[in-house]
Design an enzyme around this catalytic site. Structure first.
Site, mmCIF file in Angstrom:
data_model
loop_
_atom_site.group_PDB
_atom_site.id
_atom_site.type_symbol
_atom_site.label_atom_id
_atom_site.label_comp_id
_atom_site.label_asym_id
_atom_site.label_seq_id
_atom_site.Cartn_x
_atom_site.Cartn_y
_atom_site.Cartn_z
ATOM 1 C CG HIS A 1 -21.312 -53.750 -34.339
ATOM 2 N ND1 HIS A 1 -22.396 -53.767 -33.429
ATOM 3 C CD2 HIS A 1 -20.897 -52.646 -34.416
ATOM 4 C CE1 HIS A 1 -22.688 -52.404 -33.162
ATOM 5 N NE2 HIS A 1 -21.289 -51.851 -33.529
ATOM 6 N N PRO B 1 -19.429 -52.229 -23.262
ATOM 7 C CG PRO B 1 -20.409 -51.482 -21.350
ATOM 8 C CD PRO B 1 -20.501 -52.571 -22.033
ATOM 9 C CG ASP C 1 -8.016 -53.640 -33.344
ATOM 10 O OD1 ASP C 1 -6.702 -54.355 -32.860
ATOM 11 O OD2 ASP C 1 -8.535 -53.609 -34.113
ATOM 12 C CG HIS D 1 -17.338 -51.235 -36.460
ATOM 13 N ND1 HIS D 1 -16.645 -51.959 -35.422
ATOM 14 C CD2 HIS D 1 -18.457 -50.639 -35.751
ATOM 15 C CE1 HIS D 1 -17.216 -51.642 -34.477
ATOM 16 N NE2 HIS D 1 -17.921 -50.874 -34.491
ATOM 17 C CD GLU E 1 -8.457 -46.249 -7.936
ATOM 18 O OE1 GLU E 1 -8.189 -46.072 -9.101
ATOM 19 O OE2 GLU E 1 -7.783 -45.568 -6.895
ATOM 20 C CG PHE F 1 -10.240 -42.295 -5.642
ATOM 21 C CD1 PHE F 1 -10.468 -41.002 -6.302
ATOM 22 C CD2 PHE F 1 -9.669 -42.279 -4.533
ATOM 23 C CE1 PHE F 1 -9.184 -39.992 -6.064
ATOM 24 C CE2 PHE F 1 -8.869 -41.423 -4.213
ATOM 25 C CZ PHE F 1 -8.508 -40.060 -4.966
ATOM 26 C CG ASP G 1 -6.115 -36.725 2.086
ATOM 27 O OD1 ASP G 1 -4.958 -36.112 2.130
ATOM 28 O OD2 ASP G 1 -6.331 -37.816 2.458
ATOM 29 C CG HIS H 1 -8.363 -37.149 -1.611
ATOM 30 N ND1 HIS H 1 -7.502 -36.472 -2.730
ATOM 31 C CD2 HIS H 1 -7.509 -38.245 -1.404
ATOM 32 C CE1 HIS H 1 -6.430 -36.984 -2.866
ATOM 33 N NE2 HIS H 1 -6.462 -38.306 -2.075
ATOM 34 N NE ARG I 1 -8.726 -39.660 7.970
ATOM 35 C CZ ARG I 1 -8.089 -38.570 8.742
ATOM 36 N NH1 ARG I 1 -8.483 -37.434 8.574
ATOM 37 N NH2 ARG I 1 -6.864 -38.584 9.433
HETATM 38 C C1 LIG Z 1 -16.165 -47.918 -23.869
HETATM 39 C C2 LIG Z 1 -16.671 -47.767 -25.058
HETATM 40 N N1 LIG Z 1 -16.421 -47.010 -25.798
HETATM 41 C C3 LIG Z 1 -16.950 -46.834 -27.000
HETATM 42 C C4 LIG Z 1 -17.637 -47.672 -27.681
HETATM 43 C C5 LIG Z 1 -18.314 -47.750 -28.823
HETATM 44 N N2 LIG Z 1 -17.669 -48.720 -29.994
HETATM 45 C C6 LIG Z 1 -18.153 -49.997 -30.211
HETATM 46 S S1 LIG Z 1 -17.098 -50.750 -31.042
HETATM 47 C C7 LIG Z 1 -16.083 -49.617 -31.253
HETATM 48 C C8 LIG Z 1 -14.678 -49.930 -32.012
HETATM 49 C C9 LIG Z 1 -13.998 -50.972 -31.285
HETATM 50 O O1 LIG Z 1 -13.004 -51.464 -32.307
HETATM 51 P P1 LIG Z 1 -12.543 -53.125 -32.263
HETATM 52 O O2 LIG Z 1 -12.724 -53.512 -30.911
HETATM 53 O O3 LIG Z 1 -11.399 -52.852 -33.230
HETATM 54 O O4 LIG Z 1 -13.735 -53.567 -32.998
HETATM 55 P P2 LIG Z 1 -13.885 -53.864 -34.498
HETATM 56 O O5 LIG Z 1 -14.272 -52.621 -35.323
HETATM 57 O O6 LIG Z 1 -12.573 -54.565 -35.102
HETATM 58 O O7 LIG Z 1 -14.848 -54.900 -34.570
HETATM 59 C C10 LIG Z 1 -16.568 -48.434 -30.561
HETATM 60 C C11 LIG Z 1 -15.675 -47.328 -30.330
HETATM 61 C C12 LIG Z 1 -18.177 -48.888 -26.746
HETATM 62 N N3 LIG Z 1 -18.879 -49.882 -27.240
HETATM 63 N N4 LIG Z 1 -17.459 -48.891 -25.277
HETATM 64 MG MG LIG Z 2 -10.668 -53.946 -34.606
#
Ligand SMILES: Cc1ncc(C[n+]2csc(CCOP(=O)(O)OP(=O)(O)O)c2C)c(N)n1
Ligand SMILES: [Mg+2]
Length: 657
Positions: A27, A117, A154, A258, A402, A428, A460, A464, A510
């Site tokens: 990227h 993630p 974002d 990207h 959580e 959970f 529950d 649960h 429990r």
């Molecule tokens: C939990 C999760 N969902 C999806 C992705 C796949 N993914 C990697 S980057 C991205 C887009 C992220 O957008 P942004 O944070 O705006 O990064 P930019 O494109 O501006 O570098 C996605 C959906 C991931 N890495 N983690």
């Molecule tokens: Mg972005």
């Protein structure tokens, strides 16, 4: 003449373009867009020393937008860390290179936590900021006085976990947490207009954060915004307005930058645009030397800090604590005392009893719960809440968060100096699972306390009642799951979790359980994962394998089988992972030759039977629950689902005939 900040940033841009081009994957857009902001942070503000990447009082930097990993690889290389070398960067994303697709804390010093993630780096950073304030309260400004900086995109700010993290950070007034938001209005699918129209700034402000904005492509302006954030007592969000892929003339500002290489032509065009007339991976001497001096800024601070540590009279204690050393001296006296009158208690209660001893003996523990304190039994008597006006407290009310709790605990553990444990219901664990997994991948010493671990929670009902959870957690590599059967086993499992440097999860009942360990043992029997709790008296025909609350059922069954002259072993199996790690001789002793049909193996666990073939063999018997539970008192449910010795005995007898 000193190179400009822009020229220093362009070194990041060039390395990001070149590495992604060489790998033909990665990227480039995010590092190119945030290069100026990162240059401001690393040359003017961040407290660190590449000569001692683990210096405890360094600022923590978390690249929550982990897909932009080339940003941090470039920064670590340019500021003078031993790794990554330029060769490592040339091998970006290749097998054996520490420059993995996403930043891994176990690959490179300088990477505080594994990210990728989205949103979880942000969550971990909140935990780092908590750990910093707590240790500051314990050791004072002289020894602990640093900040946590985050770069988030974002995506990080859309993920639900950031809502939990933002709320927690605002509530705890973590003023030393500073987040730089890469506001480039682009995600993978295109413009953020496709999927977001919230007022992010207003949301943070509503959660008690200080917010400010700046031109993220102007290093000087970012620097001013960081100064403002540092001066403010609240956690800060700096909205850095940027252009993704900045410098690539035909692709910048679009999702095309990207997640793919720019392509040879665009890289040539970008070099021209940026005035960077050098072959791939080459850094001009003036730029290299300016970056090195930026990296050397922290050396004096570090030396001063070491002097203060030496003079503090607390050096040994502080170092042991940061190293995560944990004295299990509490265990033996505690178990000796239990054995004087073995209690009939739920293992959640047994856990609380063990914690009374643990928290008194180990000052590094920080407990908490996601709003189930009274149910998880995670708070011991002497624990004071950790709050914005008492960071010295050792108990965190995480609220109903959580995932945020688990992510923050990863960050606390990775900060060092504290051992976090936190509670919720086992069912959970699904809400915290992504952070449990990332903590396992990145080796965060966190103890997840998960109570109400089966249909035994009763009324529950099925929402649960965990069914698939135990097995689903056991399959996560690097996580050890414990399901103790009584108070003694619970204490042993706690001791094992504390001695480990990886995450653990305790599954606790429990309902009250009959004590099954009533005699003193020479060693921690749970350490082998499974052990023979009762040996066959008559010739061995049956091995009963049970965990947690089902061990007492196995003991009842064994008595009935022995009465019929059918010799029966009862094996308590608090941890399948630890059993699998034993040598062949031990495993063979406990579970002799699985193909030997002369001995029937029966597993009993109040959850899915899926996976138990591993220990029973296909010809064995697996007693469990392969459907959702039901709402009723626990005793009725055990009968209803056939988890009683009366219901199981005929099945065993039928199998034996
Ligand atoms: C939990 C999760 N969902 C999806 C992705 C796949 N993914 C990697 S980057 C991205 C887009 C992220 O957008 P942004 O944070 O705006 O990064 P930019 O494109 O501006 O570098 C996605 C959906 C991931 N890495 N983690
Ligand atoms: Mg972005």
């Amino acid at each position: 003449m000193q190179p400009t900040q822009r020229r220093l940033a362009n070194a990041i841009r060039a390395l990001a373009m070149d590495a992604v081009e060489a790998a033909n994957s990665g990227h480039p857009g995010m590092p190119m867009g945030m290069a100026d902001a990162a240059t401001a942070l690393f040359t003017k503000h961040l407290k660190f020393d590449p000569a001692d990447p683990h210096w405890p009082d360094r600022d923590r930097f978390v690249l929550s937008a982990g897909h932009g990993s080339m940003l941090i690889y470039a920064l670590l290389h340019l500021t003078g860390y031993a790794r990554p070398t330029i060769e490592d960067i040339k091998n970006f994303r290749q097998l054996g290179s520490p420059c993995a697709g996403h930043p891994e804390n176990f690959e490179l010093a300088g990477i505080e936590t594994t990210t990728g993630p989205l949103g979880q780096g942000f969550g971990a950073a909140v935990g780092m900021a908590v750990a910093e304030r707590h240790l500051n309260a314990v050791y004072g400004d002289d020894l602990v006085d640093h900040r946590t900086f985050v770069i988030a995109g974002d995506g990080c700010l859309m993920e639900g976990v950031n809502h939990e993290a933002v709320g927690l950070a605002g509530h705890l007034k973590l003023g030393r947490l500073i987040v730089l938001w890469d506001d480039n209005k682009i995600t993978i699918d295109g413009s953020t207009d496709l999927s977001r129209n919230e007022d992010v700034i207003a949301r943070f402000a509503a959660c008690g954060w200080h917010t400010t904005e700046c031109d993220g492509l102007d290093s000087g302006k970012v620097s001013k915004a960081i100064d403002e954030a540092v001066a403010d007592m609240r956690p800060s969000l700096i909205r850095c307005k940027t252009i993704i892929g900045y410098g690539a003339p035909n692709k910048q500002g679009t999702a095309a930058t990207h997640g793919a290489a720019l392509g040879a032509d665009e890289v040539v065009a970008a070099r021209k645009e940026l005035g960077w007339n050098l072959p791939p991976f080459e850094i001009p001497a003036d730029v290299a030397s300016a970056w090195r001096s930026a990296g050397a800024r922290g050396a004096k601070d570090r030396a001063d800090w070491h002097r203060r540590l030496a003079a503090s009279g607390k050096q040994a204690e502080f170092e042991a604590r940061m190293a995560g050393q944990c004295d299990n001296g509490w265990l033996k006296p505690y178990i000796d005392q239990l054995l004087t009158d073995p209690p009939k208690v739920a293992t959640r209660k047994a856990s609380e009893m063990a914690l009374e001893a643990i928290n008194a003996a180990i000052p590094a523990t920080i407990g908490g719960s996601a709003d189930l304190t009274g149910s998880n039994n995670t708070k011991t008597k002497a624990m004071q809440p950790l709050t914005h006006d008492n960071y010295g407290g050792r108990y965190i009310y995480y609220g109903i968060r959580e995932f945020g709790m688990a992510a923050a605990m990863n960050g606390m553990a990775q900060h060092g100096g504290v051992i976090p444990y936190g509670g919720t219901f086992l069912v959970f664990s699904d809400y915290s699972r992504p952070a449990i997994r990332l903590g396992a991948l990145s080796g965060a010493k966190v103890i997840h306390v998960m109570t109400h671990d089966s249909i035994g929670l009763g009324e529950d009902g099925p929402t649960h009642q965990p069914i698939e959870h135990l097995q689903a957690l056991r399959v996560i590599p690097g996580l050890t799951v414990y399901r103790p059967a009584d108070a003694v086993e619970t204490a042993e499992c706690w001791a094992l979790a504390l001695a480990d440097d990886k995450p653990s999860l305790l599954a606790l009942t429990r309902q009250n359980l009959r004590p099954v360990r009533t005699n003193a043992a020479k060693a921690n029997l749970c350490a082998r994962g499974a052990y023979r709790l009762k040996a066959a008296e008559a010739e061995r025909k049956v091995i009963l394998l049970a965990t947690g609350s089902e061990v007492e059922i196995a003991l009842d069954l064994a008595a009935e089988l022995e009465a019929k002259d059918l010799g029966t072993d009862v094996v308590s199996m608090p941890s399948t992972e630890l059993f699998d790690a034993q040598d062949a001789a031990y495993r063979e002793d406990i579970l002799p030759d699985v193909s030997n049909k002369q001995i029937l193996r029966v597993s009993i666990e109040a959850g899915t039977t899926h996976g138990w073939e591993r220990y029973t063999g296909l010809h064995g018997l697996r007693i469990g629950i392969d459907r959702f539970g039901a709402s009723a008192p626990a005793q009725d449910l055990y009968k209803h689902f056939g988890l009683t010795s009366e219901a199981i005995l005929p099945k065993i007898l039928e199998k034996l005939n």
